[in-house]
Design an enzyme around this catalytic site. Structure first.
Site, mmCIF file in Angstrom:
data_model
loop_
_atom_site.group_PDB
_atom_site.id
_atom_site.type_symbol
_atom_site.label_atom_id
_atom_site.label_comp_id
_atom_site.label_asym_id
_atom_site.label_seq_id
_atom_site.Cartn_x
_atom_site.Cartn_y
_atom_site.Cartn_z
ATOM 1 N N SER A 1 83.318 35.495 19.262
ATOM 2 C CA SER A 1 83.203 36.452 20.362
ATOM 3 C C SER A 1 84.302 37.522 20.348
ATOM 4 C CB SER A 1 83.193 35.715 21.702
ATOM 5 O OG SER A 1 82.044 34.920 21.777
ATOM 6 N N GLY B 1 69.976 32.439 14.864
ATOM 7 C CA GLY B 1 70.740 32.304 16.114
ATOM 8 C C GLY B 1 71.639 33.498 16.393
ATOM 9 N N ARG C 1 67.405 11.780 27.778
ATOM 10 C CA ARG C 1 67.913 13.099 28.188
ATOM 11 C C ARG C 1 66.779 14.134 28.211
ATOM 12 N NH1 ARG C 1 73.045 15.623 25.253
ATOM 13 N NH2 ARG C 1 73.364 16.873 27.105
ATOM 14 N N LYS D 1 80.900 25.584 31.262
ATOM 15 C CA LYS D 1 79.839 26.416 31.845
ATOM 16 C C LYS D 1 79.467 25.963 33.252
ATOM 17 C CE LYS D 1 77.843 28.144 27.551
ATOM 18 N NZ LYS D 1 76.655 28.395 26.750
ATOM 19 N N THR E 1 68.255 11.686 21.972
ATOM 20 C CA THR E 1 68.338 10.742 23.084
ATOM 21 C C THR E 1 67.188 11.066 24.027
ATOM 22 O OG1 THR E 1 70.717 10.893 22.820
ATOM 23 C CG2 THR E 1 69.938 9.786 24.809
ATOM 24 N N SER F 1 85.877 30.892 17.651
ATOM 25 C CA SER F 1 84.842 31.705 18.283
ATOM 26 C C SER F 1 84.738 33.075 17.601
ATOM 27 C CB SER F 1 85.172 31.906 19.762
ATOM 28 O OG SER F 1 84.299 32.862 20.304
HETATM 29 P P1 NAP Z 1 75.329 20.183 23.775
HETATM 30 O O1 NAP Z 1 75.149 20.347 25.232
HETATM 31 O O2 NAP Z 1 76.449 19.370 23.256
HETATM 32 O O3 NAP Z 1 73.959 19.578 23.171
HETATM 33 C C1 NAP Z 1 73.875 19.226 21.820
HETATM 34 C C2 NAP Z 1 72.438 18.819 21.495
HETATM 35 O O4 NAP Z 1 72.361 18.581 20.095
HETATM 36 C C3 NAP Z 1 71.988 17.547 22.188
HETATM 37 O O5 NAP Z 1 70.640 17.662 22.494
HETATM 38 C C4 NAP Z 1 72.226 16.480 21.115
HETATM 39 O O6 NAP Z 1 71.389 15.370 21.245
HETATM 40 C C5 NAP Z 1 71.845 17.246 19.872
HETATM 41 N N1 NAP Z 1 72.462 16.688 18.662
HETATM 42 C C6 NAP Z 1 73.765 16.790 18.302
HETATM 43 N N2 NAP Z 1 73.955 16.167 17.121
HETATM 44 C C7 NAP Z 1 72.745 15.668 16.739
HETATM 45 C C8 NAP Z 1 72.303 14.922 15.604
HETATM 46 N N3 NAP Z 1 73.150 14.590 14.634
HETATM 47 N N4 NAP Z 1 70.998 14.585 15.539
HETATM 48 C C9 NAP Z 1 70.158 14.930 16.516
HETATM 49 N N5 NAP Z 1 70.518 15.636 17.612
HETATM 50 C C10 NAP Z 1 71.806 15.994 17.722
HETATM 51 O O7 NAP Z 1 75.470 21.601 23.051
HETATM 52 P P2 NAP Z 1 74.897 23.014 23.549
HETATM 53 O O8 NAP Z 1 75.891 23.683 24.407
HETATM 54 O O9 NAP Z 1 73.527 22.842 24.064
HETATM 55 O O10 NAP Z 1 74.887 23.832 22.170
HETATM 56 C C11 NAP Z 1 73.944 23.536 21.157
HETATM 57 C C12 NAP Z 1 74.027 24.578 20.064
HETATM 58 O O11 NAP Z 1 73.699 25.861 20.582
HETATM 59 C C13 NAP Z 1 75.446 24.769 19.499
HETATM 60 O O12 NAP Z 1 75.536 24.082 18.293
HETATM 61 C C14 NAP Z 1 75.605 26.244 19.275
HETATM 62 O O13 NAP Z 1 75.645 26.545 17.888
HETATM 63 C C15 NAP Z 1 74.368 26.846 19.856
HETATM 64 N N6 NAP Z 1 74.702 27.981 20.768
HETATM 65 C C16 NAP Z 1 74.159 29.180 20.463
HETATM 66 C C17 NAP Z 1 74.384 30.258 21.279
HETATM 67 C C18 NAP Z 1 73.826 31.589 20.902
HETATM 68 O O14 NAP Z 1 74.063 32.561 21.620
HETATM 69 N N7 NAP Z 1 73.084 31.697 19.817
HETATM 70 C C19 NAP Z 1 75.154 30.131 22.439
HETATM 71 C C20 NAP Z 1 75.694 28.875 22.721
HETATM 72 C C21 NAP Z 1 75.454 27.802 21.880
HETATM 73 P P3 NAP Z 1 71.799 14.105 22.148
HETATM 74 O O15 NAP Z 1 71.436 14.456 23.557
HETATM 75 O O16 NAP Z 1 71.010 12.994 21.578
HETATM 76 O O17 NAP Z 1 73.286 13.913 21.969
#
Ligand code: NAP
Length: 549
Positions: A263, A509, A414, A317, A411, A261
């Protein structure tokens, strides 16, 4: 019992020929802030020329030193039996210069009269020309908390030849650190109490808060002499070890995993810049509600820790929201709508609250990047890629600002169920699922990637989500479109590069990340966050991490 905590650089010496190099490393460690040097002579001790090398190491040590020959059962490589250990202690007693401390494992000290006699002889030596050597009795357990920990401490406390007590064990959860702190608090002799392994970092960082005599550190990545040891640079630069005191408030990032992290970099820099007496540490908590609840509750319920809050990340979360509700704490509107929170706030008397700073941060980053007011988001068509936790938060933020949200996801089920759930909230903007594969229709004002595609170390680090989710030809983005990524490692993801190359406005991001952290900082301190400082810390963290490898 008040005391000063020192950083001790721990350095292995394999053979007599390594002494000169070890002294150079020690000198560099002292210039970086180590106040003690531990000479780990596990291997050297068995060498025929050990005494000569040891004499050199002790007499030329750039700071007071601890001499240690750690046996294999306690995490080292010393092969000698009790007679060999007694001989070693006697040969140290016979040297002209003496170490400030001699580490002897308590078990061997107890069971071997020869080792005990040698230690007594060392202590009887006249103190010239150095300060007398103090005997440091130590207990290490690599598997977990020693069952007889309390009895061992009682015994070492009562032992007249023992000047310093050291206990170190591999933590099984963050809660082990709390016991280490309690041992320090109630000590009757100078003490080192450290937890090893990834769960134990907190005990190393917070030793000064509880009066631990020493935190061991390595002089460079890869030179660790125990699991979980960090570099001097990390302890002092990132965690501001020298600024930690009895009243320092404790914050952290709670998740699984949290080792990478950014953070801590961002929040510790903000605390330093604003003069807050606070530190932000990694808080790994195993998946599942029970580990989360038990750990967070124990941190809150230890008033001497001054635990005041945490950034909460995957997979906790939703757990945070449930925890705060169960404790009757305050839940902000965003967390309630999103069904998850990313910020824990703990009052001085243990009252809890939670907030979700992801949604407002995403909207703020978007509006700042587009150089317009939040009101101007109304009726814009926003494609959200992904249907996970961040997609949910960003979709809520946009729909609250009256934007029309279309959700695409690998997916598709979802995407449909998320859209249905958010529609039921009756937010000002509409939320609908996108037509499968129709990401590149060219009909969106804004595209926001909320998948982990493009993330360093993620499932598809070199790809753009537009390519992976589309079935309708090449990405239809140009200067009329704004593209925002939520992935922030690296700053320039394949999507951001592609968007910039096509003339679209590209918002990385990192912008959202800094803003969600800044909102957390404000919730914890009631002060405006130093945004520029946080941004530079995030940039520097990428370089730092690279160097740490
Ligand atoms: P999550 O709940 O695990 O969701 C991941 C998403 O990515 C799902 O929609 C998943 O699709 C999709 N995905 C993963 N691998 C994929 C692939 N190979 N091809 C197509 N779709 C794919 O994760 P989250 O907590 O939402 O976090 C997502 C991203 O947000 C993280 O990678 C992180 O870098 C970013 N983030 C940014 C901040 C910020 O402040 N900027 C804060 C937190 C997180 P499926 O539903 O099909 O599995």
């Amino acid at each position: 019992m008040e005391g000063v905590s020192f950083i001790c650089a721990s350095i292995f010496i394999d053979a007599p020929t390594g002494a000169t190099g070890a002294l150079e490393r020690a000198a560099a460690a002292v210039s970086h802030g180590a106040r003690l040097i531990e000479w780990r002579i596990d291997d050297l001790a068995g060498d025929a020329d050990a005494a000569k090398a040891l004499s050199l190491l002790i007499s030329r040590s750039p700071a007071p030193c601890i001499v240690t020959a750690r046996s294999a059962v306690e995490g080292g490589r010393f092969q000698g039996d009790d007679a060999a250990l007694a001989n070693l202690v006697r040969s140290i007693a016979g040297l002209e210069h003496h170490p400030r401390y001699l580490d002897i494992e308590a078990n061997r000290f107890r069971s071997s009269p020869a080792v005990r006699d040698a230690a007594a002889a060392l202590k009887r030596r006249p103190a010239q020309p150095d300060a007398p050597t103090s005997v440091l009795l130590s207990v290490h357990d690599l598997l977990g908390r020693p069952r007889d920990l309390i009895q061992q401490i009682e015994w070492m406390t009562a032992e007249p030849l023992c000047d310093v007590i050291k206990v170190a064990w591999t933590a099984r959860s963050l809660r082990d650190n709390l016991e280490a702190f309690e041992l320090l608090r109630t000590r009757r002799k100078p003490m080192i109490a450290l937890c090893m392994g990834p769960f134990g970092e907190m005990s190393r960082i917070l030793a000064p808060k509880f009066g631990g005599l020493v935190t061991f550190a390595s002089d460079a990545p890869g030179n660790e002499t125990a699991p979980g040891q960090m570099t001097i640079e990390r302890l002092r630069g990132l965690y501001r070890f020298d600024a930690i005191g009895a009243r320092t408030r404790v914050f952290g990032v709670a998740g699984w995993p949290v080792a990478h992290s950014r953070s801590p970099h961002v929040h510790n820099a903000a605390f330093a810049a604003t003069g807050e007496d606070a530190v932000y540490v990694p808080m790994p908590i195993a998946p599942g509600y029970e580990p989360f609840k038990a750990t967070i509750a124990s941190l809150i319920d230890e008033p001497r820790l001054d635990f005041r809050g945490a950034s909460v990340t995957i997979p906790h979360k939703e757990h945070l929201l449930r925890f705060v509700k169960e404790r009757g704490g305050r839940v902000d509107d965003a967390s309630r709508r999103i069904g998850a929170a990313n910020t824990l706030i703990v009052g001085p008397a243990g009252a809890v609250g939670c907030a979700n700073t992801d949604a407002p941060a995403a909207v703020d980053a978007l509006c700042a990047g587009m150089n317009f007011d939040r009101k101007e988001l109304a009726n814009r068509k926003v494609a959200i890629l992904g249907a996970g936790g961040v997609a949910r938060a960003v979709a809520v933020g946009c729909a609250e600002a009256s934007a029309n949200v279309i959700i695409f996801n690998r997916t598709q089920e979802r995407a449909r169920s998320l859209a249905a759930e958010l529609s039921a909230l009756e937010l000002p903007g509409k939320v609908v699922p996108g037509k499968p594969g129709r990401v590149n229709c060219g009909c969106f004002d804004i595209i926001i990637n909320c998948t982990s595609i493009g993330m360093e170390g993620g499932p598809a680090p070199h790809d753009s989500p537009l390519d992976l989710l589309a079935e309708d030809g090449p990405a239809a983005i140009d200067e009329r479109v704004t593209v925002m990524d939520t992935v922030y490692t690296p700053r320039h993801t394949p999507l951001i590069k592609e968007a910039a190359a096509r003339g679209a406005k590209a918002i990385p991001g990192t912008d959202m990340f800094i803003r969600q952290a800044a909102l957390q900082f404000h919730l914890w301190t009631q002060r405006a966050a130093p945004l520029d400082v946080m941004r530079s810390a995030l940039d520097a963290a990428s370089v730092f991490r690279w160097n740490e490898r």
